[in-house]
Structure formats: C-alpha cells, structure tokens
Write an enzyme that holds these catalytic residues in place. Structure first.
Site, mmCIF file in Angstrom:
data_model
loop_
_atom_site.group_PDB
_atom_site.id
_atom_site.type_symbol
_atom_site.label_atom_id
_atom_site.label_comp_id
_atom_site.label_asym_id
_atom_site.label_seq_id
_atom_site.Cartn_x
_atom_site.Cartn_y
_atom_site.Cartn_z
ATOM 1 N N VAL A 63 66.746 54.210 -72.404
ATOM 2 C CA VAL A 63 67.025 53.745 -73.759
ATOM 3 C C VAL A 63 65.914 52.762 -74.131
ATOM 4 O O VAL A 63 66.004 51.572 -73.847
ATOM 5 C CB VAL A 63 68.411 53.090 -73.862
ATOM 6 C CG1 VAL A 63 68.742 52.765 -75.320
ATOM 7 C CG2 VAL A 63 69.482 53.981 -73.259
ATOM 8 N N ALA A 64 64.834 53.306 -74.713
ATOM 9 C CA ALA A 64 63.663 52.501 -75.089
ATOM 10 C C ALA A 64 63.126 51.790 -73.846
ATOM 11 O O ALA A 64 62.579 52.427 -72.952
ATOM 12 C CB ALA A 64 64.003 51.537 -76.208
ATOM 13 N N GLY A 84 77.506 54.536 -78.658
ATOM 14 C CA GLY A 84 77.972 54.830 -80.001
ATOM 15 C C GLY A 84 76.875 54.971 -81.030
ATOM 16 O O GLY A 84 76.989 55.773 -81.971
ATOM 17 N N ALA A 99 72.692 46.213 -79.052
ATOM 18 C CA ALA A 99 72.631 47.672 -78.958
ATOM 19 C C ALA A 99 73.975 48.231 -78.514
ATOM 20 O O ALA A 99 74.619 47.688 -77.611
ATOM 21 C CB ALA A 99 71.543 48.088 -77.972
ATOM 22 N N HIS A 126 73.040 39.125 -67.566
ATOM 23 C CA HIS A 126 71.631 39.066 -67.161
ATOM 24 C C HIS A 126 70.991 37.742 -67.576
ATOM 25 O O HIS A 126 70.524 37.585 -68.707
ATOM 26 C CB HIS A 126 70.869 40.243 -67.768
ATOM 27 C CG HIS A 126 69.528 40.451 -67.128
ATOM 28 N ND1 HIS A 126 68.721 41.524 -67.408
ATOM 29 C CD2 HIS A 126 68.836 39.720 -66.188
ATOM 30 C CE1 HIS A 126 67.616 41.452 -66.699
ATOM 31 N NE2 HIS A 126 67.665 40.355 -65.961
ATOM 32 N N ASP A 145 74.506 51.495 -76.992
ATOM 33 C CA ASP A 145 73.682 52.607 -76.532
ATOM 34 C C ASP A 145 74.431 53.934 -76.495
ATOM 35 O O ASP A 145 73.804 54.997 -76.495
ATOM 36 C CB ASP A 145 73.104 52.289 -75.155
ATOM 37 C CG ASP A 145 72.090 51.158 -75.208
ATOM 38 O OD1 ASP A 145 71.391 51.045 -76.222
ATOM 39 O OD2 ASP A 145 72.004 50.377 -74.245
ATOM 40 N N TYR A 174 64.833 50.049 -71.459
ATOM 41 C CA TYR A 174 65.707 49.953 -70.291
ATOM 42 C C TYR A 174 66.050 51.325 -69.738
ATOM 43 O O TYR A 174 66.129 52.313 -70.480
ATOM 44 C CB TYR A 174 67.016 49.235 -70.643
ATOM 45 C CG TYR A 174 67.077 47.802 -70.169
ATOM 46 C CD1 TYR A 174 67.151 47.510 -68.813
ATOM 47 C CD2 TYR A 174 67.071 46.741 -71.063
ATOM 48 C CE1 TYR A 174 67.208 46.193 -68.362
ATOM 49 C CE2 TYR A 174 67.126 45.431 -70.626
ATOM 50 C CZ TYR A 174 67.198 45.164 -69.277
ATOM 51 O OH TYR A 174 67.258 43.864 -68.839
ATOM 52 N N GLU A 175 66.281 51.359 -68.418
ATOM 53 C CA GLU A 175 66.837 52.529 -67.750
ATOM 54 C C GLU A 175 68.207 52.172 -67.190
ATOM 55 O O GLU A 175 68.410 51.072 -66.667
ATOM 56 C CB GLU A 175 65.947 52.993 -66.585
ATOM 57 C CG GLU A 175 64.949 54.063 -66.941
ATOM 58 C CD GLU A 175 63.740 53.523 -67.659
ATOM 59 O OE1 GLU A 175 62.985 54.320 -68.230
ATOM 60 O OE2 GLU A 175 63.534 52.287 -67.644
#
Length: 668
Positions: free
Chosen positions: A395-396, A317, A313, A609, A315, A398-399
């Site tokens: 974003v879907a 662009g 992703a 992660h 997020d 995730y925050e």
C-alpha cells in the site's frame, strides 16, 4: 477464479467451480457485458468493485452434501464520472440478468489503482504544478512522484463538497531508481478531482531545505562507505527441501493437511479469505469457522501538522487489499516446497487481470511441538510442523504480510508483519517535533498506529455459539485460602451486543471463549475455542475526535454481533469521504441478543508504532499476531499421534546427538 499452480507451467483448474470459488475472468467479463447492455455502463464510468456474493451457509452445506446448485451472483459498484453518481447492482451470472440496480446518493466508493496512477500522471503534467515545483528548484519531473490519498468527510474543504477528491503528497527521488520516500517536498500538496483529474488547488504552505540524509536501501544506491563498513559474514546456504513433496493436498481451492480442511478465497477488498475451516477429529469432521478475513485497517498518523493531519488511511475500505496484493516469488517471500494460487481481479473498466502467485501455501518446521524427559531416561519429543497460507500487499510506502497458520494441535495463528518505508518529513536546523522520532539528519518519522480488524465467523461444532469473557480472579485470604494461593476462572456469557463490546483486562488476564453450549465432549465439556487479546492496544483518541468517529470499531478490542450477511465492514461500506458512526456502532445500537446464536467476532489488533531510527530507511518487519486455541474442543492433546521425526531429517543423522534411532532430542 483462483487457479492452483501445480508447477511453474501449469495453471489449470482440476475441478468444476465450488460455490465459494472466486469470480473467474469470464465472469468479470460477463458482468461488464451485462451492465453495458442493460444500463449502458462503459465509457465515462468506473468499476470500483466487482465481487462474488457468497451463498448462505445452508446453500453451501446443501452443495457439499448432494451437489445442489447455487446461483452464481456478483455485486458491482460503478461510478458515473460525469455526474459523480454511485450505483450498486446485483447480477445473476447463472441467468445472465440484473437482479437489482440502485443509486446510492451521497457516497464515494473506494479509489481504484487506475485513479491513483492517473492522478500522479495528471499532476506531474500540470503547468501550475510544474511551475510551483520549479520555484522550489525541482525541475526534473521524471524524479517526482505524486502520491494521492483519500479524504475523510470532516476534512473536505467546503468549496469541494460533493466532489470525488484526493490530496497528494509530493516526493522527489535523489536520482533515477532511488527511494522516492526519502525526498518529501514538505508543505506542498495538491487537491485533485478524481473524476475529471482536474487540479483544484495547490497548497504551498511552507518549505524546508532538503538536508543531507541516507535514505536508500537498494544496494546500488547505498553509499559505498556504508557498504564497505559492513562486518557481516556471509551466510552458509539454508536449503529447505521436501524430497517427497508437501504433505498438504489441493483440490481446486480446497486445502487439506494433518486433519485440517479449508477453502481459500480472494476478493478485491479483503484480499485472501478463508472458508469452511474444519478439523477431522478421529473420523468426525468438526466445524471450527465458516469464514475468516480482515475487514478493515485504519492507519492514523498522530501529528496535527500541515503535512500529516489528513493522513488517516483505511487500506481496506478506501483502497482494497486485493487490489494491492503483490506477486510472490520462490526463494524470497516463501521457502520450501510451495504451491501458489493465482488471483483474478479487474481494473476500473471491469477488465480482468491476473495476479500471479498471489497466495503462497507451504509447510514450516517450528521447533518442538511437545517433549518430556523422564527421570528413568526415556525421552519423548515431537517436532512441530505448521501449514502457512499467506499473501502480501503493498500500500504505497508500506507492506503488510499476512500469514494464517494451522497447527497439528488444533491452534490457529494469524500473524501480520509490517515492513516497507516510513513516511518522513524534514525539519529546519534546530527544529524538533514532539509527534515523531528523529530518524536521520533533520528528518523525523511521525508516530502512527496500524489498527486491523479481523472478522471471525466462528462455527464451533455448529452455528449456534455463545461468547464468554473469561477472567482469572483471586480468592481472598481466609480460612479456606490461608495463603492467598487460590485462583478461580470466571466465565461470563455475553448475552447482548452491548455486553459484547469488550477490552483486555491485564489484572484478570481476560480472554474470550466461543463455545457451543448445545454439544458435550467425551469428558463432559462444551467444545470451545479461546481468543487471547495479543497485539491489542487502546485507540488513544479523545471521545470527541472526529477522526476516531470514522472507525468506532477501534474503541473496543472485541465486538460480538449476530451474523448478518449485509454486515461486513466495521467502519461502513463507503468509507472514502465518509463520516462517523458507520458500521459496528450503527449495527449495535439495537443491542441485539448474541447468546446461543450464529455470531461474528470482530477483533482489532495491530501495531502502536513509535517510530525508531532503526526503522529507517527501510523497516525491519514488525510482527504481531493473535491466536485461536482449542479450549475443551478436544478431549485431550490432539497431537499425541504425531510421529517422531526420522533421523535423516535431523542432526541425529550424523550421530552427533547420541539419540540412537529416531530423533528424540528436538535439536534445532
């Protein structure tokens, strides 16, 4: 424009617009009216973006000095759906006319929220999708969610080349209101044309029987046995009060606090932006930065399996942080005496809408600022207060929660917290994944990375600055250093863009200083700020990876370029369905000089992660940050004049610390 919310019912803007104020609802409407009249942009088109074109530094300085008018201009990117054609246009809002109209062939602009929602609706209603899901035993389409992702150019199937396409994940809730991301339909993906909402292909490659898991986090959906097992005692109230109100001042979108001054902006792509950041140093207004923001965020999932190989992703662009910004609520996202800023954006028809409470501004106590207990019994301590300006995006799954913090000692901190829900996949009994962590029964979360690139247009006491690599080196043992104790600090000026490509060095504890070598402070130093490489990690991509080629910015923690108004996006402007080599690698081929000039620092940091069971079913915030610290910018500690905290605001009010009048204990 962003409106100051002075209280729960007031949304009025107290001043005439400043050249840096974001576009207002009327200005968005003016853009669509002008383009409808001049180029018949309307039905069959999408506005993928409308943003204000910021005036130059010289124009802003002239306005601030004597009110010299600046032309209000906007840039719109529009997509003609029938021909899949992208156009960029520049509009003078002051004169109400189109200044330029350009067809940009072979590119795809960012995807809009409207397209994401329309794709979900179209796919769930498609007979072939309904039949394919029914074959898997999924018949209640109200529980199904089709989450559309974008494509990188190298991954686009040959038969769909030249089309605006997306691919979808499929998720099924266990029940109404339950967590959709706990129910992956593995091996089932759709390819969709986002212009026509035509289903192009169903990829039904493998299936996994849904295991029994606990993927819920909303209390009403968490099983009673888990809720009843809690041993956590209730907390006593923690009240944050400022009886006389906050210590900062807002005039329009200009924010002042404790010698700091800055302007808050907002746009569809970067979300919140910060401008004209300065510090009042004993009556002298000293510039520190012209503009700071996030310019790109790349999140690659490091698993090559069918479910995840396309999952990279961009997020910023591909989607836009502004479009993904969520409203903040008093008592939950922020605490204390808060002032909110609303934001105005547009949908894909160009119609304006408001994001209420998009930005939160408040003060925070942050323990001790400085302290010393002298042997004669005299103790001096000052508590630290900081000003926090924040915004949150969803974003879907995730925050991302972003906090810019300004401190009384001249420090600036940028903190990002990632939370939300991890992407997971199910496994067959006995199956394992080498590319993720088992987080629940037969359920793994793939490893992934969050790379954020901050664009830092620093102006330390003026526009002409030089960036130095600052390394600590050991003096060899010898006659002048018999015990091997001595260290030296070596500051190497970065003179060209190739030298400006920098990475951390643990052995030398490398940091970077941006200095104004044309100015001298009272103690004979060149004023500077230091950037320390916190939150940085290597890209971990092979040199020939076509995925990493889409964002070469992550290859280096720091890039330094000469300031150019057209160079804003480190992975290129049109990232969606794009290829490699755009943005920073393209610009820096010229190896331009960067010494003693107006420069931009591009700093990449984030989260590596390696997923954990403790991140499931909802992830505790993972926090990373970087700091900009004055280094010779001041002659001494600029917070010497911070006053002691009054006794009524500390434990001393009850006499429990024995400090007498005025808190000297710094008790927390």
């Amino acid at each position: 424009m962003i409106d100051i919310q002075l209280n729960a019912t007031s949304n009025s803007h107290p001043l005439d617009p400043h050249p840096l104020d974001p576009l207002s609802a009327d200005e968005f409407t003016a853009v669509t009216r002008i383009l409808a009249e001049t180029h018949s942009v309307g039905d069959g088109w999408r506005y993928t973006s409308i943003e204000m074109i910021e005036p130059s530094k010289a124009e802003i300085a002239a306005f601030d000095a004597d009110g010299a008018a600046c032309d209000r201009r906007a840039r719109a990117v529009v997509l003609e759906r029938a021909t899949n054609s992208t156009y960029a246009t520049l509009i003078s809002l002051t004169d109400g006319e189109v200044l330029s109209w350009e067809h940009i062939p072979g590119v795809q602009p960012n995807v809009t929220v409207d397209e994401w929602e329309e794709a979900d609706e179209a796919l769930r209603a498609h007979p072939e999708v309904i039949a394919a899901l029914a074959a898997r035993g999924i018949t209640d389409l109200d529980l199904v969610f089709m989450d559309t992702w974008t494509y990188g150019g190298v991954l686009i199937p040959e038969e769909f080349a030249g089309r605006r396409i997306g691919w979808s994940d499929t998720w099924v809730r266990a029940s109404e209101g339950a967590n959709p991301y706990a129910g992956p339909v593995n091996g089932f993906h759709c390819v969709i044309d986002l212009n026509t909402m035509e289903l192009l292909r169903i990829e039904d490659t493998f299936s996994v029987e849904r295991p029994e898991i606990m993927g819920e986090y909303v209390p009403s959906h968490v099983p009673e046995r888990i809720r009843n097992a809690s041993t956590r005692e209730p907390l006593k109230p923690l009240d944050i009060t400022q009886s006389e109100g906050p210590s900062f001042t807002l005039e329009g979108n200009k924010l002042t606090w404790q010698n700091w001054s800055l302007r808050v902006g907002f746009n569809y792509r970067e979300g919140m932006t910060l401008h004209n950041i300065s510090y009042n140093d004993n009556g002298s207004e000293r510039k520190i930065a012209h503009r700071m923001s996030f310019a790109e965020m790349m999140v690659p999932y490091r698993d090559h399996c069918d479910d995840h190989y396309r999952r990279t992703a961009f997020d910023i662009g591909e989607w836009g942080l502004g479009f993904m910004t969520t409203s903040l609520e008093l008592g939950c996202d922020c605490l204390g005496e808060i002032r909110y800023l609303d934001a105005t954006l547009h949908n894909s028809k160009g119609e304006p809408y408001d994001i209420k409470n998009a930005i939160c501004i408040h003060e925070e106590d942050n323990a001790v600022l400085w302290k010393h207990a002298d042997h004669n019994g005299d103790t001096q301590v000052r508590r630290m207060r900081r000003l926090t300006v924040s915004f949150h995006v969803t974003v879907a799954n995730y925050e991302y929660l972003t906090y810019w913090r300004f401190y009384q000692d001249g420090n600036i901190e940028c903190e990002v917290r990632a939370t939300g829900i991890m992407v997971v996949s199910h496994l067959n009994p006995g199956e394992v994944s080498d590319h993720g962590t088992l987080v629940d029964n037969q359920t793994f979360a793939p490893y992934h990375q969050h790379f954020l690139t901050a664009r830092l247009d620093m102006d330390i006491d003026g526009t002409d600055n030089t960036v130095y690599a600052s390394d600590t080196v050991m003096e060899p043992v010898g006659p002048d250093n018999p015990y091997g104790l001595s260290l030296r600090q070596v500051n190497t000026p970065l003179r060209t863009e190739s030298e400006g490509k920098q990475n951390p060095n643990y052995a030398t504890q490398r940091s970077w200083k941006i200095s104004n070598d044309n100015k001298t402070t009272g103690i004979g130093r060149n004023p500077a700020y230091k950037l320390s490489p916190s939150g940085a990690f290597p890209a971990m991509f092979p040199d020939d990876s076509p995925i990493a080629a889409r964002c070469e910015a992550i290859r280096n923690t720091l890039w330094v370029t000469p300031n150019n108004a057209d160079e804003r996006w480190p992975a290129g402007e049109f990232v969606n369905q794009g290829g490699g080599g755009m943005g920073l690698p393209e610009w820096t081929k010229a190896d331009r000089p960067i010494e003693n000039t107006d420069v931009v620092m591009w700093y990449t940091f984030g989260i590596h992660h390696i997923t954990r069971p403790e991140d499931w079913p909802i992830m505790p915030a993972d926090t990373v940050s970087f700091w900009l610290k004055p280094f010779g910018f001041f002659d001494r500690n600029p917070s010497l004049d911070v006053e002691p905290s009054p006794s009524k605001s500390s434990c001393c009010s009850s006499g429990g610390c024995g400090c007498g009048d005025g808190c000297q204990c710094g008790h927390e």
